[in-house]
Design a protein around this motif. Structure first.
Motif, PDB file in Angstrom:
ATOM      1  N   ARG A   2       0.840  -1.173  -0.056  1.00  0.00           N
ATOM      2  CA  ARG A   2      -0.197  -0.139  -0.026  1.00  0.00           C
ATOM      3  C   ARG A   2       1.031   1.380   0.032  1.00  0.00           C
ATOM      4  N   TYR A   3      -0.013   2.234  -0.704  1.00  0.00           N
ATOM      5  CA  TYR A   3       1.272   3.603  -0.568  1.00  0.00           C
ATOM      6  C   TYR A   3       0.567   4.524   0.488  1.00  0.00           C
ATOM      7  N   THR A   4       1.458   4.917   1.295  1.00  0.00           N
ATOM      8  CA  THR A   4       0.795   5.911   2.527  1.00  0.00           C
ATOM      9  C   THR A   4       1.162   7.282   2.161  1.00  0.00           C
ATOM     10  N   GLY A   5       2.124   7.533   1.250  1.00  0.00           N
ATOM     11  CA  GLY A   5       2.373   8.922   1.414  1.00  0.00           C
ATOM     12  C   GLY A   5       1.160   9.948   0.825  1.00  0.00           C
ATOM     13  N   LYS A   6       1.870  11.027   0.458  1.00  0.00           N
ATOM     14  CA  LYS A   6       0.983  12.303  -0.001  1.00  0.00           C
ATOM     15  C   LYS A   6       0.714  12.002  -1.438  1.00  0.00           C
ATOM     16  N   LYS A   7      -0.713  12.227  -1.431  1.00  0.00           N
ATOM     17  CA  LYS A   7      -1.226  12.147  -3.045  1.00  0.00           C
ATOM     18  C   LYS A   7      -0.462  13.338  -3.785  1.00  0.00           C
ATOM     19  N   THR A   8      -0.531  13.043  -5.227  1.00  0.00           N
ATOM     20  CA  THR A   8       0.178  13.896  -6.258  1.00  0.00           C
ATOM     21  C   THR A   8      -1.101  14.077  -7.272  1.00  0.00           C
ATOM     22  N   ASP A  47      -5.917   5.754 -24.551  1.00  0.00           N
ATOM     23  CA  ASP A  47      -5.663   4.928 -23.533  1.00  0.00           C
ATOM     24  C   ASP A  47      -4.275   5.185 -22.966  1.00  0.00           C
ATOM     25  N   LEU A  48      -4.017   5.421 -21.360  1.00  0.00           N
ATOM     26  CA  LEU A  48      -2.797   5.698 -21.025  1.00  0.00           C
ATOM     27  C   LEU A  48      -2.726   4.136 -20.032  1.00  0.00           C
ATOM     28  N   THR A  49      -1.683   3.612 -20.301  1.00  0.00           N
ATOM     29  CA  THR A  49      -1.331   2.432 -19.249  1.00  0.00           C
ATOM     30  C   THR A  49      -0.402   3.174 -18.220  1.00  0.00           C
ATOM     31  N   PHE A  50      -0.651   3.315 -16.951  1.00  0.00           N
ATOM     32  CA  PHE A  50      -0.001   3.843 -16.058  1.00  0.00           C
ATOM     33  C   PHE A  50       0.198   2.843 -14.787  1.00  0.00           C
ATOM     34  N   GLU A  51       1.831   2.718 -14.568  1.00  0.00           N
ATOM     35  CA  GLU A  51       2.098   1.756 -13.535  1.00  0.00           C
ATOM     36  C   GLU A  51       3.062   2.409 -12.368  1.00  0.00           C
ATOM     37  N   VAL A  52       3.016   1.896 -11.026  1.00  0.00           N
ATOM     38  CA  VAL A  52       3.815   2.509 -10.067  1.00  0.00           C
ATOM     39  C   VAL A  52       4.425   1.530  -9.471  1.00  0.00           C
ATOM     40  N   THR A  53       5.740   1.574  -9.119  1.00  0.00           N
ATOM     41  CA  THR A  53       6.492   0.699  -8.214  1.00  0.00           C
ATOM     42  C   THR A  53       7.504   1.283  -7.071  1.00  0.00           C
ATOM     43  N   GLN A  54       7.421   0.596  -6.290  1.00  0.00           N
ATOM     44  CA  GLN A  54       8.610   0.977  -5.128  1.00  0.00           C
ATOM     45  C   GLN A  54       9.240  -0.037  -4.550  1.00  0.00           C
ATOM     46  N   LYS A  55      10.528   0.197  -4.748  1.00  0.00           N
ATOM     47  CA  LYS A  55      11.422  -0.576  -4.123  1.00  0.00           C
ATOM     48  C   LYS A  55      11.015  -2.274  -4.317  1.00  0.00           C
ATOM     49  N   ASN A  56      10.812  -2.600  -5.535  1.00  0.00           N
ATOM     50  CA  ASN A  56      10.532  -3.972  -5.649  1.00  0.00           C
ATOM     51  C   ASN A  56       9.056  -4.467  -5.517  1.00  0.00           C
ATOM     52  N   PHE A  57       8.304  -3.323  -5.281  1.00  0.00           N
ATOM     53  CA  PHE A  57       6.892  -3.769  -4.981  1.00  0.00           C
ATOM     54  C   PHE A  57       5.954  -2.853  -5.996  1.00  0.00           C
ATOM     55  N   HIS A  58       4.875  -3.515  -6.221  1.00  0.00           N
ATOM     56  CA  HIS A  58       3.872  -2.694  -7.141  1.00  0.00           C
ATOM     57  C   HIS A  58       3.121  -1.973  -6.233  1.00  0.00           C
ATOM     58  N   ILE A  59       2.709  -0.861  -6.512  1.00  0.00           N
ATOM     59  CA  ILE A  59       1.726  -0.230  -5.918  1.00  0.00           C
ATOM     60  C   ILE A  59       0.256   0.138  -6.704  1.00  0.00           C
ATOM     61  N   ASN A  60      -0.824   0.218  -6.077  1.00  0.00           N
ATOM     62  CA  ASN A  60      -1.951   0.857  -6.954  1.00  0.00           C
ATOM     63  C   ASN A  60      -1.754   2.029  -7.303  1.00  0.00           C
ATOM     64  N   PRO A  61      -1.742   2.280  -8.581  1.00  0.00           N
ATOM     65  CA  PRO A  61      -1.482   3.940  -9.111  1.00  0.00           C
ATOM     66  C   PRO A  61      -2.582   5.066  -8.508  1.00  0.00           C
ATOM     67  N   LEU A  62      -3.713   4.341  -8.142  1.00  0.00           N
ATOM     68  CA  LEU A  62      -4.871   5.219  -8.043  1.00  0.00           C
ATOM     69  C   LEU A  62      -4.780   5.554  -6.238  1.00  0.00           C
ATOM     70  N   GLU A  63      -3.774   5.089  -5.495  1.00  0.00           N
ATOM     71  CA  GLU A  63      -3.442   5.294  -4.332  1.00  0.00           C
ATOM     72  C   GLU A  63      -2.541   6.594  -4.286  1.00  0.00           C
ATOM     73  N   LEU A  64      -1.753   6.693  -5.340  1.00  0.00           N
ATOM     74  CA  LEU A  64      -0.672   7.660  -5.360  1.00  0.00           C
ATOM     75  C   LEU A  64      -1.249   8.709  -5.896  1.00  0.00           C
ATOM     76  N   ILE A  65      -2.188   9.104  -6.928  1.00  0.00           N
ATOM     77  CA  ILE A  65      -2.726  10.072  -7.577  1.00  0.00           C
ATOM     78  C   ILE A  65      -4.094  10.700  -7.135  1.00  0.00           C
ATOM     79  N   SER A  66      -4.307  11.925  -7.256  1.00  0.00           N
ATOM     80  CA  SER A  66      -5.642  12.426  -6.815  1.00  0.00           C
ATOM     81  C   SER A  66      -6.560  12.064  -7.965  1.00  0.00           C
ATOM     82  N   LEU A  67      -7.892  11.803  -7.691  1.00  0.00           N
ATOM     83  CA  LEU A  67      -8.865  11.410  -8.649  1.00  0.00           C
ATOM     84  C   LEU A  67      -9.907  12.792  -8.765  1.00  0.00           C
ATOM     85  N   ASN A  68      -9.543  13.520  -8.216  1.00  0.00           N
ATOM     86  CA  ASN A  68     -10.347  14.787  -8.405  1.00  0.00           C
ATOM     87  C   ASN A  68     -10.324  15.463  -9.874  1.00  0.00           C
TER      88      ASN A  68
END
Length: 398
Positions: A269-275, A377-398
């Motif tokens: 899970r990504y627990t940082g600030k949204k971007t 369509d844009l394929t958007f992926e996020v990783t952190q230190k050998n882990f996959h993160i749900n990209p929707l946890e990183l970005i703002s959906l507003n």
């Protein structure tokens, strides 16, 4: 001769018009089918699966309706044969009765004319004698005979008219029954055509769906390979072997995974600030995480999300400050840009139609910088230190 040439010309013209009309109908049908195929190609995987499942249900319903109609039609067919025979017999009888009726009408007219002649008034100045008395007696007798014949003929005429009416009622009833039978046959033919159209749609939808699954696997394989080469996500040899050996399962197989991505991907899970989001306005076409395919019983783990832009030729933005570590064309993912950020985070932007000219490997870029453009369509992926993160946890959906 002129008339003959005119009719030949008219026939050729009408034939040409009919050919053109048929060709136009065929083209319209092909255009509609191509439009439907394009719509199916653009659908989400789960929506396409839903269409296929609904199509299967429709086919089952159609098969049941056809089975019921077949049974009903078979029963009606025997009755229809008997009724057709009866109809021919009644029609023949009715024809004979109508001839008899016409004959009776002729006789009646003749008898009435005779009766009228015998009832002519006595001329002025007529002197009654012995012979005239005898003549009147004869005429009176003839009048009685004529009246008796007219009465009998009228009764026969009335009877034959009633018979004709009865036959007409029977003929109408049979025709109504035969119309029901013919309507049933037409409904059956319509259902069979509908069934054939649905089967063809199912074949096409399944082919599109299978291709989408295969493309999804190929795209994930290529992206994993790229991430492994860049040492962003490193995988074990065993997982790579599983990835190569896995294939799309058949309908009768138990649920299995597609590629090594399912349960082979380490996630957190990504627990940082949204971007910011990479697109200004979009809908989520494909979600991150597990997807159990209901058609071929395959488990898929989506390591990325697919964002569908609400406008064409949309700009794709970098979501965090970072450094470009990859920017080039690929065989399965079109153009791809990968940006490295602080805290071991990497963002991957795939299926770009264009890469911005200022995006070069090794260049530091700020949040919000345009990395490229997409058609849809844009394929958007996020990783952190050998882990996959749900990209929707990183970005703002507003």
């Amino acid at each position: 001769m002129t008339k003959k040439i005119f009719f030949i010309f008219l026939f050729l013209f009408l034939t040409y018009e009919q050919i053109n009309a048929n060709a136009l109908n065929e083209k319209t049908k092909n255009l509609e089918e191509n439009k439907r195929i394009q719509q199916q190609l653009n659908k989400k995987l789960e929506d396409l699966a839903s269409d296929i499942l609904n199509g299967e249900k429709t086919l089952k319903d159609l098969s049941l309706q056809i089975q019921i109609l077949n049974s009903q039609t078979a029963k009606l067919e025997e009755s229809a044969k008997v009724q057709y025979k009866e109809l021919n017999m009644l029609t023949s009888q009715n024809s004979n009765l109508l001839k008899s009726k016409a004959n009776m009408e002729g006789k009646l007219i003749a008898l009435l004319a005779k009766d009228f002649a015998y009832d002519l008034p006595i001329p002025e100045g007529y002197v009654e004698g012995k012979e005239s008395f005898l003549a009147f007696e004869v005429l009176s007798g003839l009048d009685k005979v004529l009246n008796s014949e007219i009465f009998k003929l009228s009764k026969d005429y009335e009877g034959i008219t009633k018979l004709i009416d009865d036959k007409q009622t029977q003929i109408k009833k049979i025709n109504d029954n035969l119309k029901d039978y013919n309507d049933q046959i037409t409904r059956l033919q319509d259902l069979r055509k509908k069934q054939l159209d649905e089967i063809n749609k199912q074949k096409m939808d399944r082919a599109i769906y299978s291709k989408k699954l295969q493309n999804l696997q190929a795209q994930q394989d290529e992206l994993r390979k790229t991430l492994d080469q860049l040492r962003i996500i490193q995988r074990k040899q065993q997982e790579q072997q599983e990835q190569k050996s896995s294939k799309i399962a058949n309908n009768n197989q138990k649920i299995r995974q597609l590629g090594s991505s399912y349960q082979g991907s380490a996630i957190k899970r990504y627990t940082g600030k949204k971007t910011i989001a990479p697109l200004d306005s979009f809908t989520v076409k494909q979600k991150f995480g597990n997807y159990i395919d209901p058609i071929y019983n395959i488990k898929i783990f989506n390591e990325s999300v697919v964002l569908k832009s609400k406008k064409s030729d949309a700009m794709v933005k970098n979501v965090l400050d970072g450094k470009v570590v990859f920017a080039k064309d690929t065989s399965m993912l079109a153009r791809v840009v990968i940006v490295e950020h602080d805290d071991g985070i990497h963002t991957i932007y795939a299926h770009l139609d264009k890469i911005a000219p200022n995006i070069k490997v090794g260049k530091n870029i700020k949040k919000g910088v345009i990395v490229g453009r997409i058609k849809s369509d844009l394929t958007f992926e996020v990783t952190q230190k050998n882990f996959h993160i749900n990209p929707l946890e990183l970005i703002s959906l507003n």
